[in-house]
Design a protein around this motif. Structure first.
Motif, PDB file in Angstrom:
ATOM      1  N   ILE A   1     -43.498 -35.920 -18.434  1.00 13.90           N
ATOM      2  CA  ILE A   1     -42.862 -36.798 -18.055  1.00 13.90           C
ATOM      3  C   ILE A   1     -42.522 -37.745 -19.309  1.00 13.90           C
ATOM      4  O   ILE A   1     -43.384 -38.446 -20.096  1.00 13.90           O
ATOM      5  CB  ILE A   1     -43.001 -38.208 -17.263  1.00 13.90           C
ATOM      6  CG1 ILE A   1     -43.107 -37.531 -15.549  1.00 13.90           C
ATOM      7  CG2 ILE A   1     -42.680 -39.241 -17.331  1.00 13.90           C
ATOM      8  CD1 ILE A   1     -43.444 -38.510 -14.643  1.00 13.90           C
ATOM      9  N   GLY A   2     -41.418 -38.500 -19.966  1.00 10.84           N
ATOM     10  CA  GLY A   2     -41.102 -39.300 -20.886  1.00 10.84           C
ATOM     11  C   GLY A   2     -41.506 -38.671 -22.333  1.00 10.84           C
ATOM     12  O   GLY A   2     -40.632 -37.390 -22.196  1.00 10.84           O
TER      13      GLY A   2
ATOM     14  N   PRO B   1     -51.349 -37.144 -13.236  1.00  3.80           N
ATOM     15  CA  PRO B   1     -50.361 -38.153 -14.307  1.00  3.80           C
ATOM     16  C   PRO B   1     -51.388 -38.394 -15.003  1.00  3.80           C
ATOM     17  O   PRO B   1     -50.995 -39.169 -16.133  1.00  3.80           O
ATOM     18  CB  PRO B   1     -51.160 -39.774 -13.575  1.00  3.80           C
ATOM     19  CG  PRO B   1     -52.197 -38.590 -11.717  1.00  3.80           C
ATOM     20  CD  PRO B   1     -51.396 -37.429 -12.126  1.00  3.80           C
ATOM     21  N   ILE B   2     -52.014 -37.703 -15.604  1.00  3.04           N
ATOM     22  CA  ILE B   2     -53.197 -37.361 -16.701  1.00  3.04           C
ATOM     23  C   ILE B   2     -53.320 -36.056 -17.056  1.00  3.04           C
ATOM     24  O   ILE B   2     -53.394 -35.253 -16.022  1.00  3.04           O
ATOM     25  CB  ILE B   2     -54.570 -37.957 -16.584  1.00  3.04           C
ATOM     26  CG1 ILE B   2     -54.915 -39.307 -15.631  1.00  3.04           C
ATOM     27  CG2 ILE B   2     -55.725 -37.470 -17.415  1.00  3.04           C
ATOM     28  CD1 ILE B   2     -56.227 -39.981 -15.611  1.00  3.04           C
TER      29      ILE B   2
ATOM     30  N   VAL C   1     -42.305 -44.434 -19.741  1.00  2.00           N
ATOM     31  CA  VAL C   1     -42.067 -43.037 -20.801  1.00  2.00           C
ATOM     32  C   VAL C   1     -42.648 -43.208 -21.940  1.00  2.00           C
ATOM     33  O   VAL C   1     -42.979 -41.520 -23.316  1.00  2.00           O
ATOM     34  CB  VAL C   1     -40.642 -43.040 -21.101  1.00  2.00           C
ATOM     35  CG1 VAL C   1     -39.427 -42.436 -19.664  1.00  2.00           C
ATOM     36  CG2 VAL C   1     -40.377 -44.110 -21.477  1.00  2.00           C
ATOM     37  N   SER C   2     -43.541 -44.230 -22.397  1.00  2.00           N
ATOM     38  CA  SER C   2     -44.263 -44.606 -23.527  1.00  2.00           C
ATOM     39  C   SER C   2     -45.511 -44.525 -23.813  1.00  2.00           C
ATOM     40  O   SER C   2     -46.629 -44.606 -24.254  1.00  2.00           O
ATOM     41  CB  SER C   2     -43.806 -45.364 -24.049  1.00  2.00           C
ATOM     42  OG  SER C   2     -44.379 -46.905 -23.641  1.00  2.00           O
ATOM     43  N   HIS C   3     -45.956 -43.792 -22.210  1.00  2.47           N
ATOM     44  CA  HIS C   3     -47.598 -43.813 -21.519  1.00  2.47           C
ATOM     45  C   HIS C   3     -48.291 -45.321 -21.925  1.00  2.47           C
ATOM     46  O   HIS C   3     -49.858 -44.955 -22.529  1.00  2.47           O
ATOM     47  CB  HIS C   3     -48.155 -42.356 -22.325  1.00  2.47           C
ATOM     48  CG  HIS C   3     -47.099 -41.693 -22.934  1.00  2.47           C
ATOM     49  ND1 HIS C   3     -46.742 -40.660 -21.444  1.00  2.47           N
ATOM     50  CD2 HIS C   3     -46.400 -40.566 -23.482  1.00  2.47           C
ATOM     51  CE1 HIS C   3     -46.022 -40.162 -21.563  1.00  2.47           C
ATOM     52  NE2 HIS C   3     -45.457 -39.983 -22.827  1.00  2.47           N
TER      53      HIS C   3
ATOM     54  N   LEU D   1     -50.321 -39.925 -19.152  1.00  2.00           N
ATOM     55  CA  LEU D   1     -48.877 -38.831 -19.716  1.00  2.00           C
ATOM     56  C   LEU D   1     -49.085 -37.398 -18.707  1.00  2.00           C
ATOM     57  O   LEU D   1     -49.653 -36.504 -18.764  1.00  2.00           O
ATOM     58  CB  LEU D   1     -49.614 -37.545 -20.582  1.00  2.00           C
ATOM     59  CG  LEU D   1     -48.602 -36.528 -21.281  1.00  2.00           C
ATOM     60  CD1 LEU D   1     -47.449 -36.751 -22.142  1.00  2.00           C
ATOM     61  CD2 LEU D   1     -49.698 -35.759 -22.409  1.00  2.00           C
ATOM     62  N   PHE D   2     -47.965 -37.732 -17.654  1.00  2.00           N
ATOM     63  CA  PHE D   2     -47.448 -37.029 -16.417  1.00  2.00           C
ATOM     64  C   PHE D   2     -47.467 -35.766 -17.202  1.00  2.00           C
ATOM     65  O   PHE D   2     -46.269 -35.968 -18.011  1.00  2.00           O
ATOM     66  CB  PHE D   2     -46.129 -38.320 -15.640  1.00  2.00           C
ATOM     67  CG  PHE D   2     -47.792 -39.291 -14.732  1.00  2.00           C
ATOM     68  CD1 PHE D   2     -46.823 -38.908 -13.627  1.00  2.00           C
ATOM     69  CD2 PHE D   2     -47.510 -40.326 -16.354  1.00  2.00           C
ATOM     70  CE1 PHE D   2     -47.302 -40.144 -12.548  1.00  2.00           C
ATOM     71  CE2 PHE D   2     -47.633 -41.200 -15.415  1.00  2.00           C
ATOM     72  CZ  PHE D   2     -48.577 -41.827 -13.523  1.00  2.00           C
TER      73      PHE D   2
END
Length: 210
Positions: free
Chosen positions: A35-36, A70-71, A120-122, A154-155
């Motif tokens: 994601i992102g 999610p990590i 999106v920028s974590h 970092l998804f």
């Protein structure tokens, strides 16, 4: 705004080949997507191809979905991220099947724009926390918010080699202009036309995204 992204180099063009020939299957067993935005700061992206994908890429690949998190699970497995918890148990705690990952991302994408920018920028944004609390144990959330490394937010999700990626899944593809002599890249540019954005690797991808 970037929903999903993937970084490629010239020695890993199997995803480009899948776009050009949708019936093809990758020799690799799986591919990971995030994601992102890419985790690297833009100045580091001097010679990379960056794919920006929309939500249909996830929903159209339900049958190929293997796991989400999610990590960054690679950072957990190889010790770059070190939660104060049993590693294998922690990996189980962050694991998402398709139903959980889709529900999580659907809720996140419905949040206000400022929260989405953090996603999106974590970044560790408190506006995202209530959504995380619906899906994960406090141990996971505490780690996501206490760890400075953006890989802790970092998804990612993994698709098996039978996933599809077509023109409708792609918002934009950033390609160094030095790659245009490559036959596969040239075919891609002809097929996707306006979705392909070239950039000078001397100045980095940020010269086209600012």
């Amino acid at each position: 705004m970037t929903i999903f992204s993937k970084i490629l180099t010239l020695n890993k063009l199997h995803i480009i080949e899948k776009i050009l020939c949708p019936a093809a299957t990758s020799e690799q067993q799986a591919d990971y997507f995030n994601i992102g935005n890419p985790i690297e700061n833009p100045p580091l992206l001097r010679g990379s191809i960056v794919l920006e994908l929309n939500i249909s890429f996830l929903t159209d690949n339900i049958s190929a979905f293997e796991m989400g998190s999610p990590i960054d699970t690679g950072s957990l497995k190889f010790g770059f991220l070190k939660p104060n918890h049993d590693k294998e148990l922690f990996l189980e705690m962050v694991h998402c099947d398709y139903t959980k990952f889709h529900a999580l991302t659907t809720e996140l994408f419905g949040l206000p724009e400022d929260a989405l920018k953090s996603l999106v920028s974590h970044s560790a944004c408190l506006s995202l926390k209530p959504t995380f609390e619906k899906h994960f144990e406090p141990t996971v959330i505490d780690f996501m918010y206490s760890e400075a490394n953006p890989h802790a937010r970092l998804f990612e999700f993994r698709l098996n080699k039978n996933y599809s990626i077509t023109e409708k899944h792609i918002n934009r593809i950033f390609i160094p202009n030095t790659y245009l002599s490559n036959q596969t890249i040239n075919k891609l540019k002809r097929k996707l036309a306006s979705k392909v954005i070239t950039y000078n690797p001397k100045y980095g991808i940020e010269s086209r995204t600012a």
